[in-house]
Design a protein around this motif. Sequence first.
Motif, PDB file in Angstrom:
ATOM      1  N   ASP A  84     -43.479  14.045  12.510  1.00 31.03           N
ATOM      2  CA  ASP A  84     -42.699  14.812  13.095  1.00 31.03           C
ATOM      3  C   ASP A  84     -42.554  16.167  12.652  1.00 31.03           C
ATOM      4  OD1 ASP A  84     -41.463  12.681  14.664  1.00 31.03           O
ATOM      5  OD2 ASP A  84     -39.979  12.102  13.596  1.00 31.03           O
ATOM      6  N   LYS A  85     -42.842  16.424  11.306  1.00 29.81           N
ATOM      7  CA  LYS A  85     -42.782  17.632  10.594  1.00 29.81           C
ATOM      8  C   LYS A  85     -43.965  18.422  10.946  1.00 29.81           C
ATOM      9  CE  LYS A  85     -39.439  16.639   7.022  1.00 29.81           C
ATOM     10  NZ  LYS A  85     -39.257  16.548   5.577  1.00 29.81           N
ATOM     11  N   TRP A  86     -45.100  17.705  11.150  1.00 29.77           N
ATOM     12  CA  TRP A  86     -46.506  18.311  11.585  1.00 29.77           C
ATOM     13  C   TRP A  86     -46.216  18.906  13.165  1.00 29.77           C
ATOM     14  CZ3 TRP A  86     -50.574  14.367   9.783  1.00 29.77           C
ATOM     15  CH2 TRP A  86     -50.834  14.455   8.410  1.00 29.77           C
ATOM     16  N   HIS A 101     -51.428  14.274   3.869  1.00 29.27           N
ATOM     17  CA  HIS A 101     -50.172  14.783   3.508  1.00 29.27           C
ATOM     18  C   HIS A 101     -50.196  15.053   1.984  1.00 29.27           C
ATOM     19  CE1 HIS A 101     -45.985  15.779   3.159  1.00 29.27           C
ATOM     20  NE2 HIS A 101     -45.734  15.140   2.371  1.00 29.27           N
ATOM     21  N   ASN A 112     -41.886  10.325   9.742  1.00 36.38           N
ATOM     22  CA  ASN A 112     -41.300  11.492   9.208  1.00 36.38           C
ATOM     23  C   ASN A 112     -42.524  12.716   9.259  1.00 36.38           C
ATOM     24  OD1 ASN A 112     -39.243  13.236   8.165  1.00 36.38           O
ATOM     25  ND2 ASN A 112     -39.665  12.732   6.354  1.00 36.38           N
ATOM     26  N   PRO A 148     -43.105  24.358   1.325  1.00 36.59           N
ATOM     27  CA  PRO A 148     -42.966  23.193   2.692  1.00 36.59           C
ATOM     28  C   PRO A 148     -43.443  23.723   3.985  1.00 36.59           C
ATOM     29  CG  PRO A 148     -41.209  23.271   1.097  1.00 36.59           C
ATOM     30  CD  PRO A 148     -41.934  24.431   0.767  1.00 36.59           C
ATOM     31  N   LYS A 149     -43.433  25.007   4.192  1.00 34.14           N
ATOM     32  CA  LYS A 149     -43.873  25.685   5.417  1.00 34.14           C
ATOM     33  C   LYS A 149     -45.362  25.525   5.605  1.00 34.14           C
ATOM     34  CE  LYS A 149     -43.450  29.720   8.259  1.00 34.14           C
ATOM     35  NZ  LYS A 149     -43.038  31.148   8.320  1.00 34.14           N
ATOM     36  N   TYR A 203     -46.448  21.686   5.932  1.00 40.35           N
ATOM     37  CA  TYR A 203     -46.009  21.076   7.250  1.00 40.35           C
ATOM     38  C   TYR A 203     -46.837  21.659   8.257  1.00 40.35           C
ATOM     39  CZ  TYR A 203     -43.084  17.699   4.691  1.00 40.35           C
ATOM     40  OH  TYR A 203     -42.770  16.615   3.858  1.00 40.35           O
TER      41      TYR A 203
END
Length: 131
Positions: free
Chosen positions: A26-28, A73, A23, A83-84, A87
């Motif tokens: 993916d977000k990175w 993380h 997860n 969050p922007k 990630y």
Amino acid sequence: MHSAANQQSRDSQAATGLKVVFNILDKWGCSITQVQHILGISRAALYRYRQNPQSASLSRDQLERLSYVLNIHASLRTLFDNPKNVYGFMSLPNDNPYFNGRTPLAVIGSGQFADLYETFKRIDALRGGLW
């Protein structure tokens, strides 16, 4: 000698860790190749583990790689509220000496364990981590 119970516990932790790490990666914005290199797994294993994390049988090296991704993380979450930024940081060019204009993701995407360690160490230092 590891007992069967210890092995089951370790496999269960690995499965949980894999789900979380997939997860995060993916977000990175990691490519499939980057995920393979960062985690030290083959393409076939990557697809198998994504479908069924319980099927994962990870080496000590691979478990340490999961740990570094989780720790990077955690450091980013401590550094940033947004969050922007949490990630997005990994895909932004970084002009600090170790990165020399490369993104942290490009550095750890090399697959070299030392790059994962050094990237964690430098991000952790930003939050005042003690070494």
